[in-house]
Design a protein around this motif. Structure first.
Motif, short mmCIF file in Angstrom:
data_model
loop_
_atom_site.label_atom_id
_atom_site.label_comp_id
_atom_site.label_asym_id
_atom_site.label_seq_id
_atom_site.Cartn_x
_atom_site.Cartn_y
_atom_site.Cartn_z
N TYR A 1 9.55 6.57 6.66
CA TYR A 1 8.30 6.44 5.91
C TYR A 1 7.69 5.04 6.02
O TYR A 1 6.49 4.87 5.91
N ARG B 1 0.82 -1.23 0.00
CA ARG B 1 0.00 0.00 0.00
C ARG B 1 0.84 1.27 0.00
O ARG B 1 0.32 2.37 -0.15
N LYS B 2 2.14 1.13 0.27
CA LYS B 2 3.01 2.32 0.39
C LYS B 2 4.31 2.08 -0.35
O LYS B 2 5.00 1.08 -0.09
N PRO C 1 7.89 2.19 3.95
CA PRO C 1 7.16 1.71 2.77
C PRO C 1 7.10 0.18 2.74
O PRO C 1 7.88 -0.49 3.41
N ASP C 2 6.16 -0.34 1.93
CA ASP C 2 6.10 -1.79 1.71
C ASP C 2 7.05 -2.21 0.60
O ASP C 2 7.46 -3.36 0.55
N GLU D 1 -0.10 4.70 -1.85
CA GLU D 1 0.48 5.94 -1.31
C GLU D 1 1.97 5.96 -1.64
O GLU D 1 2.59 4.88 -1.75
N TYR D 2 2.58 7.14 -1.78
CA TYR D 2 4.01 7.15 -2.07
C TYR D 2 4.70 8.39 -1.50
O TYR D 2 4.05 9.40 -1.19
N GLU D 3 6.02 8.29 -1.40
CA GLU D 3 6.88 9.44 -1.11
C GLU D 3 8.06 9.32 -2.07
O GLU D 3 8.36 8.22 -2.52
#
Ligand code: NAP
Ligand code: FE
Length: 367
Positions: free
Chosen positions: A86, A30-31, A88-89, A60-62
């Motif tokens: 953050y 999801r990330k 992330p996955d 979602e992202y950064e």
């Protein structure tokens, strides 16, 4: 000879491959942390496509857009910190080999609070996060290799680390992202791809499978020679160069590189010569040297390139790059001693001695 061939990366080739496959990204989590260099991910249009694809599937992202050319340990540590913040996955890497390799280190550092030097000894317990790789240069093949090559200032060289989980889960190959590559970078990176194909084919670790990729890659690369010489790159040529580069990645994922890369790292580290160009400057004399121990292999490379001699090969590199850096006897002794300590030497044919390396360097870097 016994060998195994492991290639877990799903390669999706073609125009709009990112935009058309958002659901594959969603399967990874999801990330996402998107890892890039300063500008090329944006300029190439790849970042826009990734953001659009992620938006379609609500991931979602950064963005961490600070990876330098030939990324240093300090540089990937900063990426690792951003990732640990953050959480992330998965990681999406966009760029040339530098951001792709930097992102592989970040994928490890995201889940292991270690110092960057620990990467080189594989001193981490958690496997890296899954990586999606989107090349914007056609050269390194890093999108299908389990290698991350980083600059190690303490040892004044470039060093790699590898674990099987560093193979990207998905590689998207869309030549459109390479359309804006400046001519010089196109040529430099194309010659890096050739170097992987040639070194892989001449490696002592070559197998039936890696030979198949190497030979086909050299054949495809040869189709691009007129474009490289004239510096005119049609979309078709851009696509062929990207394919040759990925075939080079398949090859070295199995064979590793040889003495050319080992020597080339010093030209890059001490003289700032771009990675592919450094290999190109050395490759002709490497072919001449290897022709003593594997004449039929060198012949088949020349045949695939439609060349009649090693001199023609040296001539092509000269045409592409002009005169090489001239090295002093001290530099030659220093770089050959350094290269001698790498694993690459044990994969090179011809019972390589330090004197052999010094001779290859001296003959390559005298014009
Ligand atoms: P690079 O260092 O990633 O990029 C060189 C330059 O090209 C950068 O200034 C970059 O800008 C720019 N650029 C990239 N794509 C562009 C585009 N589409 N349009 C315009 N400019 C673009 O070059 P590289 O030769 O691809 O990678 C070299 C690195 O890969 C070295 O560190 C080498 O050791 C490593 N390597 C890794 C493997 C492997 O298996 N992992 C194999 C061979 C080499 P930005 O700064 O904006 O990104
Ligand atoms: Fe390379």
């Amino acid at each position: 000879m016994q060998y195994s061939f492991f290639m877990p990366t799903r390669v999706i080739h073609g125009e709009n491959s990112v935009l058309n496959n958002g659901e594959m990204l969603a399967k990874l989590g999801r990330k996402a942390l998107i890892v890039t260099g300063r500008s090329s991910a944006k300029l190439s249009g790849a970042l826009d496509d990734v953001v659009t694809a992620l938006g379609q599937v609500n991931v979602e992202y950064e963005v961490f857009d600070q990876i330098e050319n030939n990324p240093s340990l300090e540089n990937v540590m900063a990426g690792g910190e951003a990732a640990r913040r953050y959480r992330p996955d998965f990681i999406i890497a966009i760029g040339g080999g530098s951001p792709l390799d930097g992102a592989k280190a970040v994928a490890v550092l995201a889940v292991n609070a270690i110092s960057a030097t620990d990467l080189f000894t594989n001193s981490f317990s958690q496997p890296p996060l899954p990586i999606v790789a989107i090349p914007t240069t056609a050269g390194t093949g890093s999108e299908v290799t389990p290698y991350s090559i980083l600059t190690d200032p303490e040892n004044e060289t470039k060093r790699s680390f590898t674990v099987p989980e560093l193979f990207p889960t998905i590689a998207f190959l869309d030549y459109r992202y390479t359309l804006g590559l400046p001519e010089a970078i196109t040529v430099d990176t194309a010659v890096d791809a050739l170097s992987h194909l040639v070194e892989g084919y001449l490696s002592l670790r070559a197998s039936d499978t890696s030979d198949m990729f190497a030979q086909e890659g050299i054949r495809v690369w040869a189709e691009c020679i007129p474009a490289l010489v004239n510096r005119q790159f049609s979309p078709e040529v851009r696509d062929r160069l990207l394919v040759a580069s990925t075939l080079g990645g398949f090859t070295i994922s199995h064979t590793g590189t040889t003495l050319v890369h080992a020597l080339g790292y010093s030209l890059t580290y001490y003289h700032g010569v771009p990675h592919g160009r450094a290999n190109g400057v050395l490759m002709g004399e490497y072919l001449r040297f290897t022709a003593d121990s594997a004449p039929e292999r060198v012949d088949s490379i020349l045949r695939l390139l439609q060349m009649d001699s090693v001199d023609s090969f040296v001539g092509l590199m000269h045409e592409l790059f002009g005169p090489a850096a001239v090295l002093s006897p001290e530099e030659i002794a220093h770089y050959s001693a350094k290269a001698m300590q790498t694993r690459n030497i044990s994969f090179s044919r011809g019972n390589v001695s330090q004197e052999d390396l010094a001779q290859i360097l001296a003959r390559s870097c005298r014009r």
